[in-house]
Motif scaffolding. Structure first.
Motif, mmCIF file in Angstrom:
data_model
loop_
_atom_site.group_PDB
_atom_site.id
_atom_site.type_symbol
_atom_site.label_atom_id
_atom_site.label_comp_id
_atom_site.label_asym_id
_atom_site.label_seq_id
_atom_site.Cartn_x
_atom_site.Cartn_y
_atom_site.Cartn_z
ATOM 1 N N SER A 136 49.057 8.911 -0.620
ATOM 2 C CA SER A 136 50.199 8.700 -1.508
ATOM 3 C C SER A 136 50.498 9.906 -2.392
ATOM 4 O O SER A 136 51.640 10.113 -2.799
ATOM 5 N N ALA A 137 49.483 10.728 -2.715
ATOM 6 C CA ALA A 137 49.750 11.903 -3.555
ATOM 7 C C ALA A 137 50.639 12.903 -2.827
ATOM 8 O O ALA A 137 51.624 13.410 -3.394
ATOM 9 N N VAL A 138 50.324 13.198 -1.578
ATOM 10 C CA VAL A 138 51.154 14.115 -0.794
ATOM 11 C C VAL A 138 52.524 13.499 -0.528
ATOM 12 O O VAL A 138 53.547 14.185 -0.568
ATOM 13 N N ILE A 139 52.559 12.186 -0.284
ATOM 14 C CA ILE A 139 53.844 11.501 -0.071
ATOM 15 C C ILE A 139 54.721 11.633 -1.314
ATOM 16 O O ILE A 139 55.922 11.891 -1.228
ATOM 17 N N ALA A 140 54.126 11.445 -2.491
ATOM 18 C CA ALA A 140 54.886 11.552 -3.738
ATOM 19 C C ALA A 140 55.428 12.965 -3.926
ATOM 20 O O ALA A 140 56.584 13.157 -4.314
ATOM 21 N N GLY A 141 54.584 13.978 -3.664
ATOM 22 C CA GLY A 141 55.047 15.363 -3.788
ATOM 23 C C GLY A 141 56.167 15.673 -2.815
ATOM 24 O O GLY A 141 57.166 16.302 -3.175
ATOM 25 N N TYR A 142 56.014 15.218 -1.587
ATOM 26 C CA TYR A 142 57.056 15.413 -0.570
ATOM 27 C C TYR A 142 58.336 14.684 -0.954
ATOM 28 O O TYR A 142 59.442 15.201 -0.768
ATOM 29 N N SER A 143 58.178 13.488 -1.520
ATOM 30 C CA SER A 143 59.347 12.701 -1.927
ATOM 31 C C SER A 143 60.186 13.452 -2.957
ATOM 32 O O SER A 143 61.414 13.519 -2.851
ATOM 33 N N GLY A 144 59.535 14.027 -3.963
ATOM 34 C CA GLY A 144 60.282 14.790 -4.961
ATOM 35 C C GLY A 144 60.888 16.048 -4.387
ATOM 36 O O GLY A 144 62.062 16.363 -4.622
ATOM 37 N N ALA A 145 60.093 16.786 -3.584
ATOM 38 C CA ALA A 145 60.577 18.049 -3.026
ATOM 39 C C ALA A 145 61.724 17.840 -2.048
ATOM 40 O O ALA A 145 62.671 18.625 -2.014
ATOM 41 N N ILE A 146 61.662 16.780 -1.256
ATOM 42 C CA ILE A 146 62.714 16.552 -0.269
ATOM 43 C C ILE A 146 64.014 16.147 -0.951
ATOM 44 O O ILE A 146 65.106 16.436 -0.447
ATOM 45 N N LYS A 147 63.935 15.503 -2.101
ATOM 46 C CA LYS A 147 65.152 15.202 -2.854
ATOM 47 C C LYS A 147 65.809 16.494 -3.343
ATOM 48 O O LYS A 147 67.034 16.641 -3.287
#
Length: 446
Positions: free
Chosen positions: A266-277
């Motif tokens: 979930s930590a990498v998912i959260a980082g990817y979620s912000g960056a992809i936005k």
């Protein structure tokens, strides 16, 4: 305000036409970022990860809405350029009828299968329930999503980029306020983020629809228009379906990428979620400029002024490079501060994942901007086979290279795969543009 893009030099008209569209994208992406920011800041890292995990699935639905936007826009642009007001109105009504039906079908599909789609991309158990809840609420609003996108496409086809901007500003501000109220004050978590988007988007879509109908009613036509016409549906579908296919292919590719990301927790998912936005903010800005070139190209083809297309392309390229520069500067040099919009200092691994993504992809914005400008010309000229064909290498390379590089670089290998797909797609699109330019040349009509 309706703008005829077939008369003055594009240096005088395109930038005025493009500026409100860029501002529209800014506000649209601003409230998308606000969704994730408020979720991460007030509901926690897992809430941000849940919204992010469902994002590639929502993009598939968005692909249908954007494809409908493009199909309606190109056909209406051509009829407007030819000054065929009666058939132009019929095309508008046909687009609304067909897209309304499509949105209802997709709503039923999305509600039934959203859990299965979340399982398909191996969403981690700790964020699965919230991700599925967000997705279910999202599909409730698909009719509003389609309605707004078709209205925007038609306004753009008529050379009016200011009216959609006004609605979008209101929608964006309303969404942010509702986000804050539902999540920070009422503690509704991920559901609050989804309902805020539903309400804000719904109000904006209805107001845009009413405004467009009033405007169309004020235009007098030599012959009566019709509510639906299969011939015009065929023309809209000829543009919309390849666009939907192209964006769906990319969306499916993003789902495969998300599946790889989900393996790292979930930590990498959260980082990817912000960056992809943040990345989507940049890409959609370039796409909006490509949309300007689509309307410009379609209007000039409808008016029989094909030799104006290279002029518009050169102007569009200048606008695209100017738009890419600030995104590169912010994302490359201030990536950690940009990720701080979504996450607090305690989420160090998530922030670092997002920083790596942004620093790897942002230098290539100048190149992908070229690709999206040429996409605009291809769509506007109706060269949809070329438009779709340039997408396939991007999809294949991004997935294959990501799987290979993660063996050696773990999650960083996923971000490194992005430029490989972009390079291949850009080279192909430029080649296709040159072919279209040769086939569309006619005696000068300047």
């Amino acid at each position: 305000m309706v703008t005829d893009l077939t008369k003055e030099h594009p240096n005088k008209t395109l930038w005025k036409f493009a500026l409100p569209m860029l501002l529209s994208v800014m506000f649209q992406q601003f409230y998308n970022i606000a969704d994730s920011s408020i979720a991460g800041r007030f509901a926690g890292e897992d809430a941000l990860a849940a919204v992010g995990a469902s994002y590639p699935i929502t993009v598939i639905f968005m692909a249908f809405a954007v494809g409908s936007n493009l199909g309606a826009s190109v056909v209406v642009s051509r009829l407007f350029g030819a000054k065929d007001i009666s058939r132009m109105k019929t095309a508008v009504y046909t687009a609304f009828c067909s897209c309304g039906l499509m949105s209802l079908i997709l709503t039923a599909f999305g509600y039934v299968f959203c859990g299965s789609l979340m399982e398909l991309i191996h969403t981690p158990e700790n964020i699965f329930a919230e991700g599925e809840l967000y997705l279910k609420i999202y599909v409730y609003g698909l009719t509003f999503l389609f309605l707004y996108n078709v209205c925007t496409g038609i306004f753009t086809a008529l050379g009016d980029s200011k009216t959609p901007l006004c609605f979008l500003i209101g929608s964006s501000l309303g969404n942010i306020l509702l986000d804050y109220w539902f999540v920070a004050k009422l503690h509704m978590g991920v559901a609050g983020v989804a309902w805020a988007t539903f309400l804000a988007q719904g109000i904006s879509a209805v107001l845009a629809f009413i405004t467009l109908l009033i405007r169309l009613k004020s235009w007098k036509a030599a012959e009566p228009s019709h509510l639906f016409q299969f011939a015009l549906l065929g023309q809209i579908a000829a543009i919309a379906l390849p666009s939907i296919l192209q964006q769906s292919v990319l969306s499916v590719g993003n789902m495969f990428v998300q599946e790889i990301v989900n393996r790292y927790g979930s930590a990498v998912i959260a980082g990817y979620s912000g960056a992809i936005k943040l990345n989507t903010f940049a890409i959609n800005s370039f796409m909006s400029l490509g949309g300007c070139l689509s309307s410009y190209t379609a209007q000039n083809i409808g008016a029989g002024k094909r030799d104006r297309i290279p002029l518009g392309f050169r102007t569009g390229m200048g606008l695209a490079v100017g738009a890419a520069l600030p995104f590169f500067f912010l994302y490359f040099f201030f990536s950690r501060q940009m990720m701080g919009v979504f996450l607090g200092g305690e989420s160090n691994r998530a922030i670092q994942s997002g920083v790596e993504f942004l620093r790897i992809v942002s230098p290539f914005y100048f190149m992908i901007a070229v690709k999206l400008m040429t996409d605009g010309i291809l769509r506007g000229s109706g060269a949809m086979a070329y438009f779709v064909a340039a997408t396939v290498p991007d999809l294949i390379l991004r997935i294959v290279v990501a799987r290979i590089l993660t063996l050696h670089f773990e999650s960083t290998g996923i971000w490194l795969a992005w430029p490989f797909g972009w390079i291949a797609a850009t080279v192909l699109t430029v080649i296709f543009y040159r072919r279209v330019l040769i086939t569309t040349r006619s005696p000068s009509s300047m």
